[in-house]
Scaffold this active site. Structure first.
Site, mmCIF file in Angstrom:
data_model
loop_
_atom_site.group_PDB
_atom_site.id
_atom_site.type_symbol
_atom_site.label_atom_id
_atom_site.label_comp_id
_atom_site.label_asym_id
_atom_site.label_seq_id
_atom_site.Cartn_x
_atom_site.Cartn_y
_atom_site.Cartn_z
ATOM 1 N N CYS A 207 -9.999 -5.561 0.564
ATOM 2 C CA CYS A 207 -11.163 -4.662 0.681
ATOM 3 C C CYS A 207 -12.062 -4.807 -0.550
ATOM 4 O O CYS A 207 -11.675 -5.412 -1.562
ATOM 5 C CB CYS A 207 -10.708 -3.220 0.855
ATOM 6 S SG CYS A 207 -10.147 -2.436 -0.678
ATOM 7 N N CYS B 237 -4.261 0.694 -2.325
ATOM 8 C CA CYS B 237 -4.052 -0.568 -1.611
ATOM 9 C C CYS B 237 -2.962 -1.408 -2.283
ATOM 10 O O CYS B 237 -2.699 -1.274 -3.495
ATOM 11 C CB CYS B 237 -5.331 -1.397 -1.617
ATOM 12 S SG CYS B 237 -6.676 -0.730 -0.631
ATOM 13 N N CYS C 6 -10.634 -3.607 -3.899
ATOM 14 C CA CYS C 6 -9.623 -4.526 -4.442
ATOM 15 C C CYS C 6 -10.273 -5.791 -4.976
ATOM 16 O O CYS C 6 -9.850 -6.334 -6.002
ATOM 17 C CB CYS C 6 -8.572 -4.846 -3.390
ATOM 18 S SG CYS C 6 -7.494 -3.430 -3.070
ATOM 19 N N GLU D 248 -3.048 -4.602 -3.040
ATOM 20 C CA GLU D 248 -3.546 -5.531 -4.057
ATOM 21 C C GLU D 248 -3.633 -4.852 -5.415
ATOM 22 O O GLU D 248 -3.270 -5.425 -6.444
ATOM 23 C CB GLU D 248 -4.945 -6.045 -3.665
ATOM 24 C CG GLU D 248 -4.971 -6.879 -2.396
ATOM 25 C CD GLU D 248 -5.132 -6.069 -1.117
ATOM 26 O OE1 GLU D 248 -4.739 -4.883 -1.086
ATOM 27 O OE2 GLU D 248 -5.648 -6.626 -0.139
ATOM 28 N N GLU E 136 0.383 5.204 0.666
ATOM 29 C CA GLU E 136 -0.549 6.206 1.203
ATOM 30 C C GLU E 136 -0.168 7.614 0.759
ATOM 31 O O GLU E 136 0.905 7.840 0.186
ATOM 32 C CB GLU E 136 -0.608 6.081 2.729
ATOM 33 C CG GLU E 136 -1.157 4.716 3.132
ATOM 34 C CD GLU E 136 -1.444 4.580 4.617
ATOM 35 O OE1 GLU E 136 -1.009 5.433 5.414
ATOM 36 O OE2 GLU E 136 -2.120 3.590 4.967
ATOM 37 N N ASN F 166 0.836 -1.212 0.000
ATOM 38 C CA ASN F 166 0.000 0.000 0.000
ATOM 39 C C ASN F 166 0.864 1.253 0.000
ATOM 40 O O ASN F 166 1.935 1.302 0.625
ATOM 41 C CB ASN F 166 -1.034 0.005 1.135
ATOM 42 C CG ASN F 166 -0.489 -0.308 2.494
ATOM 43 O OD1 ASN F 166 0.459 -1.055 2.658
ATOM 44 N ND2 ASN F 166 -1.098 0.267 3.514
HETATM 45 N N1 THU Z 1 -5.269 -1.550 2.529
HETATM 46 C C1 THU Z 1 -4.735 -2.366 1.571
HETATM 47 O O1 THU Z 1 -3.606 -2.154 1.106
HETATM 48 N N2 THU Z 1 -5.490 -3.406 1.141
HETATM 49 C C2 THU Z 1 -6.728 -3.703 1.595
HETATM 50 O O2 THU Z 1 -7.377 -4.592 1.059
HETATM 51 C C3 THU Z 1 -7.284 -2.968 2.718
HETATM 52 C C4 THU Z 1 -6.566 -1.741 3.118
HETATM 53 C C5 THU Z 1 -4.484 -0.398 2.979
HETATM 54 C C6 THU Z 1 -5.061 0.920 2.559
HETATM 55 C C7 THU Z 1 -4.489 1.834 3.616
HETATM 56 O O3 THU Z 1 -3.192 2.243 3.208
HETATM 57 C C8 THU Z 1 -4.355 0.956 4.846
HETATM 58 O O4 THU Z 1 -4.418 -0.386 4.376
HETATM 59 C C9 THU Z 1 -5.451 1.165 5.883
HETATM 60 O O5 THU Z 1 -6.710 1.073 5.329
#
Ligand code: THU
Length: 160
Positions: free
Chosen positions: A112, A73, A115, A75, A64, A62
């Site tokens: 999520c 994310c 994704c 994925e 940010e 991920n």
């Molecule tokens: N996140 C992912 O990378 N994948 C997911 O399926 C769920 C959430 C990340 C997004 C964000 O940077 C952090 O996790 C918190 O939500």
């Protein structure tokens, strides 16, 4: 009027140590990727490793952003990279691991909804299932034989 029942079957491994060796090595790549995540705002790091049918492994984590919705994310970082670099390769499986810097994540963390939708696109495109393995930092590992199991009643190109 009638009710319909939607069922999915998942496989649960007691721990990383129970995984077949090829899956464990893909998960190791996801763990390495997780450790390189850029997650200064949530402190929640996610790593993804994708095995393609040309034997290439693509990883992502991920990323940010101070403008929160601009982040992405793990994925989707990984799968869009795979799609952009190897447009003709099929995705065999994905290994996912997530962990918080605040406390140890012992429950399997599924992808999520956004994704799942993104992965579903590639499953439809390649006309073959994508296996998904997901875990926290430690603890049980869940396997789904296809993304469709995780996204019933999905929206796809057939509706367009
Ligand atoms: N996140 C992912 O990378 N994948 C997911 O399926 C769920 C959430 C990340 C997004 C964000 O940077 C952090 O996790 C918190 O939500």
């Amino acid at each position: 009027m009638k009710d319909i029942k939607i069922e999915s079957t998942l496989t649960v491994y007691d721990s990383f140590n129970e995984l077949p060796s090829d899956i464990a090595s893909l998960m190791e790549k996801a763990i390495e990727a997780r450790k390189k995540a850029y997650a200064p705002y949530s402190n929640f790091s996610v790593g993804a490793a994708i095995l393609l049918d040309n034997n290439q492994i693509v990883t992502g984590n991920n990323q940010e952003n101070a403008c929160y919705p601009s982040g992405l994310c793990a994925e989707r970082t990984a799968i869009y990279y795979a799609g952009s670099q190897y447009p003709d390769a099929k995705i065999v499986r994905m290994a996912l691991t997530a962990g918080s810097r605040n406390n140890q994540t012992i429950t399997p963390i599924p992808p999520c909804g956004a994704c799942r939708q993104a992965i579903a696109e590639y499953e439809v495109k390649q006309e073959s299932p994508i296996e998904i393995y997901f875990m926290g930092e430690t603890g049980k590992v869940v396997k789904s034989n296809s993304l469709a199991n995780l996204l019933p009643l999905g929206f796809d190109r057939s509706f367009l």
